[in-house]
Enzyme design. Structure first.
Site, PDB file in Angstrom:
ATOM      1  N   HIS A 124       3.887   4.029  12.993  1.00  0.00           N
ATOM      2  CA  HIS A 124       4.171   3.994  11.558  1.00  0.00           C
ATOM      3  C   HIS A 124       5.261   5.033  11.330  1.00  0.00           C
ATOM      4  O   HIS A 124       5.006   6.231  11.369  1.00  0.00           O
ATOM      5  CB  HIS A 124       2.896   4.332  10.771  1.00  0.00           C
ATOM      6  CG  HIS A 124       3.113   4.426   9.294  1.00  0.00           C
ATOM      7  ND1 HIS A 124       2.835   3.396   8.426  1.00  0.00           N
ATOM      8  CD2 HIS A 124       3.598   5.432   8.528  1.00  0.00           C
ATOM      9  CE1 HIS A 124       3.128   3.764   7.192  1.00  0.00           C
ATOM     10  NE2 HIS A 124       3.597   4.997   7.218  1.00  0.00           N
TER      11      HIS A 124
ATOM     12  N   CYS B 256       5.127   9.214   1.499  1.00  0.00           N
ATOM     13  CA  CYS B 256       3.822   9.860   1.338  1.00  0.00           C
ATOM     14  C   CYS B 256       3.866  10.770   0.121  1.00  0.00           C
ATOM     15  O   CYS B 256       4.635  11.721   0.083  1.00  0.00           O
ATOM     16  CB  CYS B 256       3.451  10.666   2.564  1.00  0.00           C
ATOM     17  SG  CYS B 256       1.885  11.554   2.340  1.00  0.00           S
TER      18      CYS B 256
ATOM     19  N   ARG C 257       0.839  -1.201   0.000  1.00  0.00           N
ATOM     20  CA  ARG C 257       0.000   0.000   0.000  1.00  0.00           C
ATOM     21  C   ARG C 257       0.881   1.260   0.000  1.00  0.00           C
ATOM     22  O   ARG C 257       0.980   1.969  -0.994  1.00  0.00           O
ATOM     23  CB  ARG C 257      -0.938  -0.006   1.230  1.00  0.00           C
ATOM     24  CG  ARG C 257      -2.103   0.974   1.128  1.00  0.00           C
ATOM     25  CD  ARG C 257      -1.794   2.401   1.568  1.00  0.00           C
ATOM     26  NE  ARG C 257      -1.252   2.471   2.930  1.00  0.00           N
ATOM     27  CZ  ARG C 257      -0.740   3.569   3.440  1.00  0.00           C
ATOM     28  NH1 ARG C 257      -0.674   4.679   2.720  1.00  0.00           N
ATOM     29  NH2 ARG C 257      -0.229   3.564   4.661  1.00  0.00           N
ATOM     30  N   ASP C 258       1.582   1.507   1.092  1.00  0.00           N
ATOM     31  CA  ASP C 258       2.321   2.771   1.228  1.00  0.00           C
ATOM     32  C   ASP C 258       3.489   2.849   0.246  1.00  0.00           C
ATOM     33  O   ASP C 258       3.827   3.924  -0.245  1.00  0.00           O
ATOM     34  CB  ASP C 258       2.826   2.914   2.668  1.00  0.00           C
ATOM     35  CG  ASP C 258       3.131   4.358   3.036  1.00  0.00           C
ATOM     36  OD1 ASP C 258       2.818   5.262   2.243  1.00  0.00           O
ATOM     37  OD2 ASP C 258       3.692   4.586   4.125  1.00  0.00           O
TER      38      ASP C 258
ATOM     39  N   ASN D 188      10.032   4.935   3.698  1.00  0.00           N
ATOM     40  CA  ASN D 188       9.446   4.149   4.767  1.00  0.00           C
ATOM     41  C   ASN D 188      10.539   3.438   5.553  1.00  0.00           C
ATOM     42  O   ASN D 188      11.649   3.233   5.063  1.00  0.00           O
ATOM     43  CB  ASN D 188       8.505   3.103   4.168  1.00  0.00           C
ATOM     44  CG  ASN D 188       7.080   3.622   4.050  1.00  0.00           C
ATOM     45  OD1 ASN D 188       6.490   3.998   5.047  1.00  0.00           O
ATOM     46  ND2 ASN D 188       6.556   3.655   2.838  1.00  0.00           N
TER      47      ASN D 188
ATOM     48  N   HIS E 120       8.792   6.642   9.381  1.00  0.00           N
ATOM     49  CA  HIS E 120       9.556   6.772   8.142  1.00  0.00           C
ATOM     50  C   HIS E 120      11.033   6.955   8.477  1.00  0.00           C
ATOM     51  O   HIS E 120      11.391   7.226   9.625  1.00  0.00           O
ATOM     52  CB  HIS E 120       9.023   7.942   7.310  1.00  0.00           C
ATOM     53  CG  HIS E 120       7.733   7.621   6.613  1.00  0.00           C
ATOM     54  ND1 HIS E 120       7.244   8.325   5.558  1.00  0.00           N
ATOM     55  CD2 HIS E 120       6.822   6.630   6.833  1.00  0.00           C
ATOM     56  CE1 HIS E 120       6.102   7.797   5.148  1.00  0.00           C
ATOM     57  NE2 HIS E 120       5.811   6.779   5.914  1.00  0.00           N
TER      58      HIS E 120
END
Lengths: 305, 305
Positions: free
Chosen positions: A204, A237, A12-13, A246, A206
């Site tokens: 979450h 993002c 996803r990310d 990430n 980075h």
């Protein structure tokens, strides 16, 4: 028995942040291989309009595929109630809605201010509850915003409380922009826990400034039990300029396993999954130190039985 | 007022690890610029035979130069008593002798077993004491060895005690090989402190597996007050195969300053020093995330006054 849940968010990310679309078959191989390496939870996609993010257009098919893998928790991101309905229709185990603590970022990203987002959260929570689906809220830009700069910690606490009232069952603090430092992680986890207690389970993070794993250590000290990461550090993002990178799953797993924490993940198998991305997205920059250096000679002695 | 001492080891650990010799004038510019950025201690070189490491042949000249910079503590590495005498003659403020906890690595690196090294430490300590020079012992390969694998923690404790008896005034734990994990850092710092107390001040960490800053956080939790780092992550250990990658000074300073810890170092000025290395050693790989990403928008609000 697992001490720490490593939640893979790369499909996803990672994939939403790059322009190319990874073919469905490659995504399936990736998800299957990570599950086979022992990864227990994967965010397989996002129920956003395919016009906005064509990279995520096959999310429903991926959910169906991933649900066939025994023991795997299949989660997706949903930007709003409409996405929550699609996720429920697809039969996800869990869904997560990002709630940007920076109102500027929220408006820019999903064209909704905080009040409008709380309405979406309430509506999405209702849909999730109806279908017996786990419902999490990701408190994004919680550590700062590339547009607003500092984000008030009191505001994060207040908005977390509001989201809990609106039906959130679980929270993550998301460092969308790579702004977090270890002192801030400890402070903010404590403060948000003061408001919503053990519903805050997840970080979450980075690695934009190389502080990703340092922030994990700070989170571990505060009792955080779930960490999101992306294989090869793919992505970031797309709406936070300059905020790429990430946390790298491979490095995270090396660290946690070496510390004797049980993740259930076989590092050797995990490292091999990387070739699936390399083949499907040739030339795409991948990150991480462990893939080059390999584990320490005494790695197996360090890991928990 | 400084909370944490960042000790720059690039001119020694960085430059000894690469084949090219940085010209003396460039080294001087580097040292002067880092001191001007607020760095309080620099390891300017190593008193090893120039035949073995021609990169370090100008160490005495660098000591003389660096001693002219007000407020800067000038230290050098010395491999043995002979080096200690050269360092004393050059007028260093402090000297540090590496003592490899892995006997295999010690024999391979300096052709001395542990007993022979303890004799060197005693002789070097005598020379340092005579000249009123600070004398530190770096417990290298303390977290594991690329040849032996795991290094017994009890052995590290025992050898630290012996080195203290031989005249060490201060200790660092050195992760020569990039093997340390944060749980091990906390455990080993506690154990060695149990034996030599506050004489253990320093961690010398590498970033081989990306765990450098995570290990710093673990060290901070245990009260470590000095961290070695190398600008641009230059270097590593030439005698530990595959163990490249010093902790990056830029990322370390960003993290410590953001946490509100006082290093006395101006990050903006520090980032500019990098160009000196880039110009003097064109094409040399440099590391770090902060040089690309820059500080957070709210960086100045995070740092201590």
């Amino acid at each position: 028995m697992t001490d720490i849940l490593v939640s893979e968010v790369g499909p996803r990310d990672g994939l939403q942040s790059i322009e190319r679309v990874m073919p469905l078959e490659a995504k399936k191989r990736w998800i299957a291989a990570e599950a086979a390496a022992g990864v227990k939870e994967i965010e397989v996609g996002s129920f956003v309009p395919p016009k906005l993010l064509p990279q995520m257009a096959d999310t429903a098919e991926l959910v169906a595929f991933a649900k066939g893998i025994e023991g795997l928790t299949v989660v997706t991101l949903v930007p709003n109630a409409k996405g929550a309905q699609l996720a429920a229709d697809a039969g996800v185990h869990g869904m997560s809605i990002p709630f940007s603590m920076s109102e500027t970022h929220s408006i820019k990203n999903v064209r909704k201010d905080h009040l409008a987002m709380l309405e979406e959260i309430r509506a999405a929570a209702d849909i999730a509850r109806e279908h017996g689906i786990h419902f999490a809220v990701g408190l994004s830009t919680a550590f700062g915003c590339t547009m607003e700069g500092a984000v008030s910690e009191d505001q994060v606490v207040r908005l977390a409380e509001k989201a809990a009232e609106a039906g959130a069952l679980e929270f993550s603090l998301s460092d969308t922009t790579g702004y977090a430092d270890p002192a801030q992680v400890r402070r903010l986890v404590k403060k948000v826990r003061g408001a919503v207690g053990d519903m805050l389970t997840t970080l979450h993070l980075h690695n934009t400034r190389g502080l990703g794993l340092a922030n994990v250590v700070a989170g571990l000290e505060e009792g955080i039990t779930t960490f999101d990461a992306s294989l090869g550090g793919l992505g970031g993002c797309p709406f936070a300029p300059g905020a790429s990178g990430n946390l790298v799953t491979e490095d995270l797993v090396l660290m946690l396993n070496s510390m004797g924490l049980r993740t259930g993940i076989d590092l050797e198998k995990l490292l091999k999954v990387r070739t699936i991305i390399e083949e499907a997205l040739p030339g795409e920059p991948l990150y991480g130190f462990t893939p080059d250096a390999g584990p320490m000679l005494d790695y197996n002695q360090r890991t928990a039985a």
